[in-house]
Design a protein around this motif. Structure first.
Motif, short mmCIF file in Angstrom:
data_model
loop_
_atom_site.label_atom_id
_atom_site.label_comp_id
_atom_site.label_asym_id
_atom_site.label_seq_id
_atom_site.Cartn_x
_atom_site.Cartn_y
_atom_site.Cartn_z
N HIS A 86 55.33 23.57 35.82
CA HIS A 86 54.17 22.73 36.08
C HIS A 86 52.89 23.57 36.19
O HIS A 86 51.84 23.17 35.67
CB HIS A 86 54.38 21.90 37.35
N ARG A 89 51.90 24.59 32.63
CA ARG A 89 51.29 23.52 31.83
C ARG A 89 49.86 23.26 32.25
O ARG A 89 49.00 23.03 31.39
CB ARG A 89 52.13 22.25 31.93
N LEU A 104 57.57 23.61 28.73
CA LEU A 104 58.29 22.34 28.66
C LEU A 104 59.80 22.57 28.66
O LEU A 104 60.54 21.87 29.36
CB LEU A 104 57.87 21.57 27.41
#
Length: 132
Positions: A86, A89, A104
């Motif tokens: 997270h 990203r 991912l």
């Protein structure tokens, strides 16, 4: 002395804060000014640039470190791949680094490991209750 000075200081700071807020709102309400033009004629604004670049320079190159770590921990079975994925990203969206696929993949593997651990815990609890 404090009884006289404190209210004056509070009034001064409040007035200064109100002026700062008004200036910030005025700045944010201004129309964006283009800083350059791409080869196809599209205007480039400062918000479109990655930190440390200028018009004509591409996005920041390199693979995001958190994305690599997310994939490594995802393969090894560590749940750290979830927060690292997270973080990667969000950084990739902001800095335009490469590694979105790695992040991912690390997230998917991390959530698979998490669901496997949760399944083992639930099966263990049900088995323990059944053997009572």
């Amino acid at each position: 002395m404090w009884a006289i000075g404190a209210p004056l200081l509070v009034r001064f700071l409040k007035r200064k804060t109100d002026r700062d807020l008004a200036a910030a709102e005025e700045f944010l309400d201004r129309a964006p000014v283009p800083v350059g033009v791409t080869s196809d004629g599209t205007a480039v604004y400062t918000a479109d640039l990655a930190y440390g670049t200028s018009p004509g320079m591409g996005p920041k190159s390199g693979t995001n470190t958190f994305a690599i770590l997310a994939l490594i921990f995802g393969v090894l079975g560590g749940l750290l791949s979830i927060p690292f994925g997270h973080i990667a990203r969000s950084q990739i969206k902001r800095t335009h680094e490469s590694g979105a696929g790695l992040a991912l993949a690390g997230l998917i593997l991390g959530y698979l490991w998490l669901s496997g651990f949760a399944t083992l815990v639930i099966v263990g609890i049900i088995t323990a209750l059944a053997h009572r």
